[in-house]
Design a protein around this motif. Structure first.
Motif, short mmCIF file in Angstrom:
data_model
loop_
_atom_site.label_atom_id
_atom_site.label_comp_id
_atom_site.label_asym_id
_atom_site.label_seq_id
_atom_site.Cartn_x
_atom_site.Cartn_y
_atom_site.Cartn_z
N ALA A 1 0.86 -1.18 0.00
CA ALA A 1 0.00 0.00 0.00
C ALA A 1 0.90 1.23 0.00
O ALA A 1 2.09 1.15 -0.27
CB ALA A 1 -0.93 -0.01 1.22
N TYR A 2 0.33 2.39 0.28
CA TYR A 2 1.10 3.62 0.34
C TYR A 2 0.77 4.35 1.63
O TYR A 2 -0.29 4.12 2.24
CB TYR A 2 0.79 4.51 -0.87
N LEU A 3 1.69 5.21 2.08
CA LEU A 3 1.45 6.01 3.27
C LEU A 3 0.45 7.09 2.92
O LEU A 3 0.74 8.01 2.15
CB LEU A 3 2.76 6.63 3.76
N SER A 4 -0.73 6.99 3.49
CA SER A 4 -1.79 7.96 3.21
C SER A 4 -1.72 9.12 4.20
O SER A 4 -1.88 8.92 5.41
CB SER A 4 -3.16 7.27 3.30
N ILE A 5 -1.45 10.31 3.70
CA ILE A 5 -1.38 11.52 4.52
C ILE A 5 -2.66 12.30 4.29
O ILE A 5 -2.90 12.85 3.21
CB ILE A 5 -0.15 12.38 4.15
N GLY A 6 -3.52 12.33 5.30
CA GLY A 6 -4.82 13.00 5.14
C GLY A 6 -4.66 14.49 4.89
O GLY A 6 -3.91 15.17 5.59
N GLU A 7 -5.40 15.02 3.92
CA GLU A 7 -5.21 16.40 3.48
C GLU A 7 -6.25 17.39 4.00
O GLU A 7 -6.16 18.58 3.74
CB GLU A 7 -5.23 16.45 1.94
N ARG A 8 -7.22 16.92 4.79
CA ARG A 8 -8.37 17.78 5.09
C ARG A 8 -8.18 18.72 6.28
O ARG A 8 -8.97 19.65 6.46
CB ARG A 8 -9.61 16.92 5.31
N CYS A 9 -7.14 18.51 7.11
CA CYS A 9 -6.90 19.43 8.24
C CYS A 9 -5.97 20.56 7.79
O CYS A 9 -4.93 20.82 8.39
CB CYS A 9 -6.31 18.68 9.43
N ARG B 1 -10.17 12.87 13.15
CA ARG B 1 -10.64 11.52 13.50
C ARG B 1 -11.32 10.85 12.31
O ARG B 1 -11.14 9.65 12.06
CB ARG B 1 -11.64 11.61 14.66
N GLU B 2 -12.11 11.62 11.57
CA GLU B 2 -12.80 11.06 10.40
C GLU B 2 -11.81 10.52 9.38
O GLU B 2 -12.01 9.45 8.81
CB GLU B 2 -13.68 12.14 9.76
N GLN B 3 -10.74 11.26 9.17
CA GLN B 3 -9.75 10.82 8.19
C GLN B 3 -9.06 9.52 8.63
O GLN B 3 -8.78 8.65 7.81
CB GLN B 3 -8.71 11.91 7.97
N VAL B 4 -8.79 9.42 9.92
CA VAL B 4 -8.17 8.19 10.43
C VAL B 4 -9.12 7.02 10.25
O VAL B 4 -8.72 5.92 9.84
CB VAL B 4 -7.76 8.36 11.90
N LYS B 5 -10.41 7.23 10.53
CA LYS B 5 -11.40 6.17 10.34
C LYS B 5 -11.47 5.74 8.87
O LYS B 5 -11.67 4.56 8.57
CB LYS B 5 -12.78 6.64 10.81
N GLU B 6 -11.30 6.71 7.96
CA GLU B 6 -11.36 6.40 6.53
C GLU B 6 -10.14 5.63 6.06
O GLU B 6 -10.19 4.96 5.02
CB GLU B 6 -11.48 7.69 5.73
N GLY B 7 -9.05 5.72 6.80
CA GLY B 7 -7.85 4.97 6.40
C GLY B 7 -6.57 5.77 6.31
O GLY B 7 -5.53 5.23 5.94
N SER B 8 -6.59 7.07 6.65
CA SER B 8 -5.36 7.86 6.62
C SER B 8 -4.41 7.39 7.70
O SER B 8 -4.81 7.17 8.85
CB SER B 8 -5.68 9.34 6.82
N GLY C 1 -3.29 14.13 21.88
CA GLY C 1 -3.88 13.16 22.78
C GLY C 1 -5.15 12.52 22.26
O GLY C 1 -5.65 11.56 22.86
N SER C 2 -5.68 13.04 21.15
CA SER C 2 -6.97 12.57 20.65
C SER C 2 -6.89 11.78 19.36
O SER C 2 -7.85 11.11 18.98
CB SER C 2 -7.90 13.78 20.41
N ILE C 3 -5.76 11.87 18.67
CA ILE C 3 -5.62 11.25 17.36
C ILE C 3 -4.53 10.19 17.41
O ILE C 3 -3.40 10.48 17.80
CB ILE C 3 -5.27 12.30 16.28
N ASN C 4 -4.87 9.00 16.99
CA ASN C 4 -3.91 7.89 17.02
C ASN C 4 -3.13 7.78 15.72
O ASN C 4 -2.75 6.69 15.31
CB ASN C 4 -4.63 6.58 17.31
N ALA C 5 -2.90 8.90 15.07
CA ALA C 5 -2.11 8.93 13.83
C ALA C 5 -1.08 10.04 13.96
O ALA C 5 -1.38 11.11 14.50
CB ALA C 5 -3.02 9.18 12.62
#
Length: 712
Positions: free
Chosen positions: A342-350, A375-382, A409-413
């Motif tokens: 796969a590839y390292l997905s870096i979420g772009e929405r924040c 959080r939404e981006q992490v749930k989606e797979g980022s 403290g809130s995001i596990n990514a």
């Protein structure tokens, strides 16, 4: 004088036990012994140096090779300040190291090499929990380490660590003190893993090791909180993964309360049995004891090492073959920079510049809403999140600080700190305990700005995105991209010591949708540059800001072009991308005609009477995003269930399973219907038409379906 790292290359080192256990066992007077500073053990260096020497002598007589429990555990100006004696920090730490050295000198007659490891404890305030500002902590710990070095410590032992951001402050404080003293003594970091399996703030051993490795610390270890049994899993992980030396100083088991007193149950023989296993099987090179260990425990360890060393008093360290995985880390967990299949997905929405929704929440000061987008981006797979708070008229430092202090403290990514302003990057680094990525460096204004940012990355243990931009502008041609990338590599890796795996090249993506003839081959140039960079610098990562390729098109057209371009970039060597993950479609879900014309556009397959750009725009001319995303499910129940597996579609899954059980036994549903969907998934993956993240979504849907059917 023997350097500690040279010693460890040749033999296992035995450290002492704790000084605190020994002090607590004695009936000391608050006024006479502690000078009124109750429980301030460090004051004993001045008030009762005879007692400190007595404790050290006991462990040395038992056979230890190093005093790791210098009487300096709580010796930072901040902790001592709670007793009103913060100004004594340098002197007390120097005296603590000197006393250990004096005790060792008394045993010089036997000719053994011994060391003083200056102890630096975690203090009482954790920066990740907002108890103290990072810089205040680093400055205080620099004073403590300077005292220990002045007292001739052979290493700085940063121990009982519970917060990765405190580790960074301590390591950087130690490095400052070391540089001022022109002394290259090594730094050791020992973390404390609770019975929960993590550090107090939540980091697992892989996250902690990733963060510590990025700080160029050669020795990692575990101490305190638990006994050796509870440490076994973490020691095994370090043995298999950590590329440097490993230390271990467990408690004498888990504490028990007996008769109102704390009791540690492990006997000397039992402790020795456990640590023998860790030395022989896992390659641990430094052992000793923490809470509850006495001189008798150290004597048992000495006898064990002499026995397994056979004809030498200390055995040679086991030859390990660790496999280190280059990674980034959140405060909680490790994320490999190279994702398998796969590839390292870096979420772009924040990103205030790219997301109107995020910018609106930022303007309103709705910080929890901003975190929720993450959080939404992490749930989606980022896997990681790009965070940018820059837009006109706002206080970027203040708002980046608001976001990072909440997300840590809130995001596990892990976070990608995105700013063109150095003070913003620095402020974020001082708040983030994980191993982040700095976005970004380039040579647009020469090397000065890149130099500052790389020094910042090295100080805080960050990976770095490097754009192929130099003083002449953004590189668009293949050779220009490659030349700038090679210059960036030399500057970052050779000059500044950044590990090649922590350098993420962005060879720049430009839109191919302007209609301008000069822009038509820009996508192809990027693909060719990816391949050349991969071949020339294979340890480095290669990423793209993917959505630039489709700028100017409507949303449905952008989604398809982005997805097709990403697929080709991955084949050429791309390892990551800044994307809206949920908007990327696997090729098997895109109609063949759309894929074909998108590829014609990417590869500039113009011919007389055919312009791929015009043809592609015509395909999506009247399409809206809602229509593009709407996909009906098959009417036949069996086909619908199989398609759910292929699409990873769990919405209303249980209702369809209930319908199916009216006609089929649960085992037949699994074997004949659901598994046919998984076979399709396997075929698509094998043909390269389905990437791993989508395979995993299918697997999760299969797991949910089987889990629902099992009770029946």
């Amino acid at each position: 004088m023997t350097h500690l790292l040279d010693y460890l290359a040749d033999r296992v080192l035995l450290c002492d036990g704790p000084i605190g256990t020994q002090v607590q066992a004695r009936q000391l007077d608050i006024e006479r012994d502690f000078w009124g500073h109750e429980n301030c053990t460090e004051i004993l260096c001045e008030s009762r140096p005879d007692l400190v020497l007595e404790i050290h002598r006991g462990y040395l007589a038992a056979g230890c090779d190093a005093i790791a429990a210098t009487d300096s555990f709580g010796g930072s100006p901040i902790t001592l300040g709670e007793f009103g004696i913060g100004d004594k920090a340098f002197a007390l730490n120097r005296r603590a190291a000197e006393l250990a050295r004096e005790a060792i000198a008394e045993f010089a007659h036997d000719g053994r090499t011994r060391f003083v490891l200056g102890s630096v404890g975690p203090g009482t305030r954790l920066p990740s929990l907002g108890h103290i500002a990072y810089q205040d902590l680093e400055d205080a710990l620099a004073i403590q380490c300077a005292g220990l070095i002045a007292g001739t410590a052979d290493a700085i032992l940063i121990e009982t660590c519970q917060d990765p951001l405190q580790i960074k402050a301590a390591v950087n404080g130690a490095k400052r003190a070391r540089e001022d003293a022109k002394n290259d003594i090594p730094i050791i970091v020992q973390v404390t893993v609770e019975t929960t399996g993590t550090l107090l703030v939540g980091a697992d051993i892989a996250a902690a090791a990733t963060i510590i490795h990025a700080l160029d610390v050669p020795i990692i270890g575990l101490n305190c909180a638990t006994g050796p049994r509870e440490m076994a899993e973490h020691v095994k992980w370090l043995g298999e993964n950590w590329p440097g030396h490993i230390s271990l100083q467990p408690n004498a088991g888990l504490p028990e309360l007996i008769g109102g007193r704390t009791h540690y149950p492990l006997t000397p023989r039992e402790l020795a049995q456990w640590l023998e296993r860790f030395v022989v099987e896992d390659g641990v090179g430094i052992i000793g004891g923490c809470c509850g260990t006495e001189a008798a425990h150290i004597a048992a360890l000495d006898q064990m090492l002499s026995r397994i060393g056979r004809d030498r008093p200390r055995p040679a360290p086991k030859t390990r073959h660790p496999v280190w995985t280059p990674s980034v880390a959140s405060l909680y967990s490790q994320v490999p920079l190279r994702q398998e299949n796969a590839y390292l997905s870096i979420g772009e929405r924040c990103n205030a510049n790219g997301s109107r929704g995020f910018r609106r929440l930022q303007e309103q000061g709705d910080w929890e809403g901003c975190v929720e987008i993450g959080r939404e981006q992490v749930k989606e797979g980022s896997h990681t999140l790009d965070v940018c708070t820059a837009f006109v008229g706002r206080d970027e430092i203040a708002e980046m600080s608001e976001i990072v202090s909440r997300m840590r403290g809130s995001i596990n990514a892990p976070l990608v700190i995105d700013s063109t302003e150095y003070p913003v990057l620095e402020a974020a680094m001082k708040l983030y305990g994980g191993k982040p990525i700095i976005n970004s460096i380039n040579f647009e204004d020469g090397e000065e700005a890149a130099d500052k940012r790389l020094k910042l990355a090295r100080r805080f243990g960050a990976a770095v995105i490097a754009l192929t931009i130099d003083e002449t502008g953004m590189a668009k041609e293949i050779e220009h991209k490659l030349a700038v990338a090679e210059r960036l590599y030399d500057f970052a890796c050779n000059k500044h010591g950044l590990p090649p795996s922590d350098l993420l090249f962005d060879p720049l993506t430009f839109t191919i949708c302007t209609g301008n003839a000069d822009d038509r081959r820009l996508g192809l140039n990027t693909l060719d540059a990816i391949e050349r960079i991969r071949d020339r610098m294979p340890e480095c990562q290669i990423i793209l800001g993917l959505s630039n390729i489709s700028f100017g098109l409507n949303p449905p057209a952008r989604q398809v072009l982005n997805s097709v371009f990403l697929d080709h970039a991955l084949r050429r060597g791309l390892t990551g991308a800044i994307v809206h993950f949920s908007k990327i479609q696997p090729l098997h879900r895109i109609p063949e005609e759309e894929v074909r014309i998108a590829e014609d556009l990417i590869f500039d397959r113009r011919r007389e009477g055919y312009d791929p750009l015009q043809a592609y725009m015509a395909l999506f001319q009247d399409r809206t995003i809602e229509k593009a995303e709407k996909k009906g499910r098959p009417e036949k129940l069996e086909d619908r269930l199989a398609q759910r597996i292929v699409d990873g579609d769990r919405q209303e899954l249980e209702a369809d399973l209930e319908l199916a059980m009216q006609s089929y036994p649960p085992l037949d549903i699994i074997n004949n219907i659901l598994l046919s969907g998984m076979k399709t998934v396997g075929d698509l993956f094998g043909a390269g038409q389905m990437q791993l993240p989508f395979v995993l979504q299918s697997a999760e849907t299969m797991k949910a379906a089987v889990g629902y059917l099992e009770p029946f």
